[in-house]
Write a protein that holds these residues in place. Structure first.
Motif, short mmCIF file in Angstrom:
data_model
loop_
_atom_site.label_atom_id
_atom_site.label_comp_id
_atom_site.label_asym_id
_atom_site.label_seq_id
_atom_site.Cartn_x
_atom_site.Cartn_y
_atom_site.Cartn_z
N ASN A 1 19.39 2.97 -0.13
CA ASN A 1 19.33 1.79 0.74
C ASN A 1 17.93 1.51 1.27
O ASN A 1 17.72 1.30 2.45
CB ASN A 1 20.31 1.93 1.90
N GLY A 2 16.95 1.52 0.40
CA GLY A 2 15.59 1.16 0.78
C GLY A 2 14.71 2.32 1.20
O GLY A 2 13.52 2.14 1.41
N ALA A 3 15.27 3.51 1.34
CA ALA A 3 14.47 4.67 1.76
C ALA A 3 13.91 5.37 0.53
O ALA A 3 14.48 6.32 0.04
CB ALA A 3 15.33 5.64 2.57
N SER A 4 12.80 4.86 0.03
CA SER A 4 12.26 5.44 -1.21
C SER A 4 10.78 5.77 -1.12
O SER A 4 10.13 5.95 -2.11
CB SER A 4 12.47 4.46 -2.37
N LYS A 5 10.24 5.84 0.08
CA LYS A 5 8.82 6.12 0.22
C LYS A 5 8.49 7.48 -0.38
O LYS A 5 9.14 8.47 -0.09
CB LYS A 5 8.43 6.09 1.70
N LEU A 6 7.50 7.50 -1.25
CA LEU A 6 7.11 8.74 -1.91
C LEU A 6 6.03 9.45 -1.11
O LEU A 6 5.21 8.81 -0.46
CB LEU A 6 6.59 8.45 -3.31
N SER A 7 6.01 10.76 -1.18
CA SER A 7 4.94 11.53 -0.55
C SER A 7 3.64 11.16 -1.24
O SER A 7 3.47 11.40 -2.43
CB SER A 7 5.22 13.02 -0.68
N GLN A 8 2.72 10.57 -0.51
CA GLN A 8 1.48 10.09 -1.10
C GLN A 8 0.60 11.24 -1.58
O GLN A 8 -0.27 11.05 -2.42
CB GLN A 8 0.72 9.24 -0.07
N GLY B 1 0.78 -1.23 0.00
CA GLY B 1 0.00 0.00 0.00
C GLY B 1 0.81 1.28 0.00
O GLY B 1 0.25 2.37 0.04
N ILE B 2 2.13 1.16 -0.05
CA ILE B 2 2.99 2.34 -0.06
C ILE B 2 3.65 2.45 -1.43
O ILE B 2 4.24 1.49 -1.93
CB ILE B 2 4.08 2.25 1.03
N LYS B 3 3.54 3.61 -2.04
CA LYS B 3 4.15 3.84 -3.35
C LYS B 3 5.63 4.15 -3.16
O LYS B 3 6.01 4.95 -2.32
CB LYS B 3 3.43 4.97 -4.07
N LYS B 4 6.46 3.47 -3.97
CA LYS B 4 7.90 3.61 -3.83
C LYS B 4 8.54 3.76 -5.20
O LYS B 4 7.95 3.42 -6.21
CB LYS B 4 8.49 2.37 -3.14
N CYS B 5 9.75 4.25 -5.20
CA CYS B 5 10.53 4.43 -6.42
C CYS B 5 11.67 3.41 -6.43
O CYS B 5 12.47 3.37 -5.50
CB CYS B 5 11.10 5.85 -6.48
N GLN B 6 11.74 2.60 -7.47
CA GLN B 6 12.81 1.60 -7.57
C GLN B 6 14.19 2.25 -7.63
O GLN B 6 15.14 1.75 -7.03
CB GLN B 6 12.61 0.73 -8.80
N LEU B 7 14.32 3.38 -8.34
CA LEU B 7 15.61 4.05 -8.45
C LEU B 7 16.08 4.59 -7.10
O LEU B 7 17.21 4.38 -6.68
CB LEU B 7 15.55 5.19 -9.47
#
Length: 102
Positions: free
Chosen positions: A37-44, A25-31
């Motif tokens: 190091n895994g910290a890619s959570k996007l502002s929803q 349920g969390i949108k993330k960026c692969q790049l």
């Protein structure tokens, strides 16, 4: 380490990007996930409106202007010559837009 270039259309926002995915349920960026190091959570709230400020995608630079005036100083010759090479490089990059299938 060798470098690589990926040619793609620049997305207007994260939601239109080919590197965006959803996990639990969390949108993330692969790049950004790889780079941070895994910290890619996007502002929803804003991912549909713009690209993230830390987005690693960069637009191609603009072509350079070339002075075609025959009376300009000889010192400008090298600047113009570099601009010709710069523009030829951009032309080659943009020529691959059709992506050859081999």
């Amino acid at each position: 380490m060798a470098k690589a270039v990926l040619i793609m259309d620049m997305p207007e926002s994260c939601s239109k990007c080919k590197f965006m995915y959803e996990f639990q349920g969390i949108k993330k960026c692969q790049l950004m996930n790889v780079l941070n190091n895994g910290a890619s959570k996007l502002s929803q709230n804003t991912f549909t409106q713009k690209r993230h400020d830390m987005c690693p995608l960069r637009e191609l630079p603009e072509k350079r202007e070339i002075n075609h005036n025959k009376n300009h100083y000889i010192s400008n010759f090298w600047t113009d010559a570099k601009s010709v090479g710069w523009n030829a490089c951009l032309d080659e990059i943009l020529k691959t837009d059709g992506m050859r299938k081999e």
